[in-house]
Design a protein around this motif. Structure first.
Motif: not given
Lengths: 408, 386
Positions: A186-192
């Motif tokens: 989730i975190s990496t997707e949010t960052a993307r």
């Protein structure tokens, strides 16, 4: 998400809820952590711990003009005015515990990562000592080399394990590594999505409304590991794309005349003044070094990748990276100018700023000015100086534009 | 001139004329020199390579050229180091090591490449998590990296034996310095605040072996003298460093004796020993792990205040003098915490904000005088000049 409301409204609701829930959690006996702004929040989210971010809170108090009472309290207790004003506001708040501009629950422990500066180590040490609570530190050695060296990655990864041990001890709960993988996803997707949304400012005219970036930043700081954070940036990106498709610029009543980047943190107590002067001149602030700072994206779902990601932010990288990053921003966003905020609070940004400005100018020719200010201490900023500098920037941008036109 | 005066004046001469002293040491030993920025550098490794570690803690140069890189609210030591670097004053050094203990030092590393390209830079990072295994391992990796760089400069491989010999020498130096600072109260006139400072400072510009011999000789000579009656004020001094001349003169004029110090420039360099177990590099890493009460090294227990209180008690000092280096954030953050503890312990305290280059020492002088008078009057009710 309800399409009748704007992403801005969702954003504001989310932030209010973020603080309300944290206060509620504290009341019902849940553990609360205070953490630095680019902390590996994945570890805390996995443990389902309520986190508030003193930097964000200090910014809120600054913007709502309630910082001075806390700054004064810190000063009365021996804190030099030379120190970071976020730290001083927060240390004052930890003492007074009450602000009309918004409250946060007191922490049961603190979680610090020095990838943004070494100042946070000292600030958090003092909190740990004054509040007699445990401190977890993730030390990310400053990268003198362009990339993060392998022995740093190893050191940081092992600190994650050390921190997990500390978290298990503090919470009395077992750390769930499968849950961590989900949170990382989730975190990496949010960052993307954050990166994607903020990159849409490259459109001409930019759909960004000036200082929007500083508002949405609250969510990338506070809710990077949460589905709702991810959803917000998706929504925001869609909204911006719609504006681009309709050819809508930042303002309804005037066109975007110049496109600039802001280097450094906002002057929160003077947010209205600093933005009004830009708008008056048709200058649109479309980006900063922030989009990249929170683009914490890992290339795999292991702790090594996370270690590398958390040491790779702008503030923890060398001059070559910093300069290259801004040069790329100038090109990607077709910038006319850069406003460098010589922020009295942030020595790490300040003491490289002159050289960054020179190198970026050499490589791009972009117009730029430096002005003196501070993120939350209202006293360090002079409106007259700011206006003069912006005027100078206007002239430089105008001249450069004319030169380019005459070459055609 | 008697023997004591001769030794002291030679050391003072070295401290007052660093470049000359370093060049003389280079000539005397045939070694190349490596500059060491504050606060801790792997001097033992430098020495083991057959190189001369030299301390770079600012100076008295006017700041002009460094303004191109650093705003005025940067600490004076770093602005002066950059200034002196740009001016070519470090050109005779084979390299400088800059460890990134604070945000300012990180930036100095970055600027150095551009501002002083002629003086080779070896940047270094010490771990803040210095007590846990991964932090120790990281530090040892950093030591190994720096060791390789130094071997290239020296044109020789450093053996384990070289390192052990160097550590033994440095342990001897550190122990000698601890003895030296301990006898100050017995010879408080000969070793007044200024002389004491200059004697300790000379170590940065001389070969440690030769310097240690000199200090031992000095102490032998002193022991032959009758002890001097201490009729001044006994203080513990803390901070990054205690300079300028005007500041030191004011201490001497007001008969303030430094019975102990917690200065980064002085005792913090030699109060902690290496451990006896482990490889040479492990022993060096342990020294960083075991070092306490320094604002530059992570300490969530904040032992700085208790350390100062202990120094006061052990040395029967009358008070604490804080030489706060202006714009030094790590020191400024420690102050509110130890201030509270020192006040609670009822120890008088004098807070002085200093810069290496002070336009006027008048205010500082007045405050030192007031503090001295207050101690003499024995008024402990309102005992802080803050």
């Amino acid at each position: 998400m309800d399409k009748n409301i704007s992403s801005k409204q969702v954003l504001n609701d989310m932030i209010s809820r973020h603080y309300a829930e944290a206060l509620e959690a504290k009341k019902s006996g849940e553990l609360v952590a205070w953490a630095t702004s680019i902390v590996p929040q994945e570890l805390l989210e996995t443990m389902d711990i309520k986190v508030v971010y003193p930097e964000n809170h200090a910014a809120v108090l600054g913007a709502r003009k309630d910082a001075p009472v806390f700054l004064q309290n810190a000063e009365n207790n021996g804190y030099s005015n030379d120190l970071c004003s976020y730290a001083r506001v927060n240390i004052g708040y930890a003492n007074l515990k009450e602000s009309a501009a918004g409250n946060i629950p007191m922490p049961d422990f603190i979680f610090c990562c020095n990838n943004i500066c070494n100042t946070v180590i000292k600030w958090y040490e003092n909190l740990a000592r004054e509040l007699r609570i445990p401190m977890i530190l993730i030390d990310t050695p400053f990268n003198h080399t362009f990339d993060v060296p392998e022995h740093s990655v190893k050191y940081i990864r092992e600190q994650f394990n050390h921190a997990i041990g500390q978290l298990e001890q503090i919470t009395g709960k077992k750390f769930d590594h499968d849950r961590l993988k989900e949170v990382m996803k989730i975190s990496t997707e949010t960052a993307r999505l954050w990166k994607k949304a903020t990159a849409l400012a490259a459109a001409q005219p930019s759909p960004f409304n000036g200082f929007d970036l500083f508002n949405y930043m609250a969510v990338i700081v506070c809710m990077r590991g949460k589905q709702e954070g991810l959803d917000l940036f998706k929504f925001w990106a869609e909204e911006l794309q719609e504006k681009i498709d309709c050819g809508e610029g930042p303002w309804k009543d005037q066109p975007e005349k110049y496109r600039v980047m802001w280097d450094g943190i906002a002057c929160w107590p003077h947010l209205a003044d600093t933005s009004k002067i830009l708008r008056k001149n048709g200058i649109n602030l479309i980006t900063s070094t922030y989009p990249d700072s929170w683009t914490i994206v890992y290339d795999s779902d292991d702790l090594d990748a996370m270690a590398r990601a958390y040491s790779s932010n702008y503030a923890n990288r060398n001059l070559a990276y910093g300069t290259g990053n801004i040069v790329q921003i100038v090109k990607d966003f077709s910038l006319d100018g850069i406003i460098y905020h010589s922020n009295r609070s942030c020595k790490l940004m300040d003491f490289r700023q002159y050289e960054v400005q020179r190198q970026v100018h050499e490589q791009t020719g972009v117009a730029s000015v430096i002005f003196d200010g501070d993120q939350t201490d209202p006293g360090a900023f002079s409106l007259a100086q700011y206006e003069t500098r912006i005027q100078a920037l206007m002239e430089m941008m105008e001249q450069r534009r004319n030169e380019r036109l005459s070459r055609r | 001139m008697n023997r004591i005066d001769k030794i002291i004046s030679a050391l003072e001469e070295a401290a007052n004329h660093p470049a000359k002293a370093v060049k003389a040491s280079m000539k005397e030993t045939g070694k190349k020199a490596v500059g060491c920025f504050p606060y801790y550098t792997p001097d033992e490794i430098i020495y083991a390579a057959g190189l001369l570690p030299v301390g770079l803690w600012g100076g008295q140069t006017d700041i002009k050229l460094a303004d191109k890189y650093l705003q005025s609210f940067c600490c004076s030591i770093m602005r002066i180091n950059v200034e002196q670097g740009i001016k070519g004053m470090y050109d005779f050094l084979s390299a400088v090591i800059i460890p990134a203990y604070c945000d300012t030092l990180k930036c100095i590393c970055d600027n150095w490449h551009v501002a002083v390209p002629q003086t080779y830079l070896i940047p270094m990072v010490y771990p803040q998590h210095r007590k846990i295994a991964s932090g120790m391992a990281y530090l040892i990796d950093e030591y190994k990296r720096v060791q390789k760089e130094l071997e290239t400069i020296a044109g020789k491989k450093i053996t384990e034996k070289d390192l052990e010999d160097s550590i033994a020498l440095y342990e001897d130096y550190r122990e000698t310095m601890r003895h030296f600072t301990a006898i100050v109260s017995k010879y408080s006139k000969t070793l007044n605040a200024k002389t004491r400072h200059l004697i300790i400072k000379a170590a940065y510009f001389m070969d440690k072996r030769l310097y240690t011999i000199k200090i031992k000789e000095l102490m032998e000579e002193l022991k032959r003298l009758p002890e001097e009656k201490l009729d001044g004020i006994k203080v513990v001094v803390t901070g990054i460093l205690a300079e300028t001349d005007a500041l030191l003169d004011a201490f001497v004029q007001n008969r303030m004796v430094f019975v102990a110090d917690d200065l980064a420039h002085e005792s913090r360099q030699f109060r902690t020993s290496v451990r006896s177990e482990g490889t040479a590099l492990e022993r060096l890493a342990y020294r960083i792990a075991d070092h306490e009460g320094c604002s530059l090294l992570y300490d969530e227990e904040k032992k700085h205040g208790q350390l100062l209180i202990d120094l006061v008690r052990e040395n029967h000092a009358d008070g604490i003098v804080i030489c706060m280096m202006k714009f030094c954030n790590p020191e400024e953050f420690d102050y509110p915490i130890y201030k509270k503890e020192i006040e609670a312990a009822g120890i008088p305290m004098l807070y002085l904000e200093i810069e290496q280059k002070m336009d006027s020492a008048e205010q500082v002088r007045t405050r030192i005088q007031s503090f001295a008078e207050m101690i003499k009057l024995g008024s402990s009710s309102k005992s802080t000049i803050g």
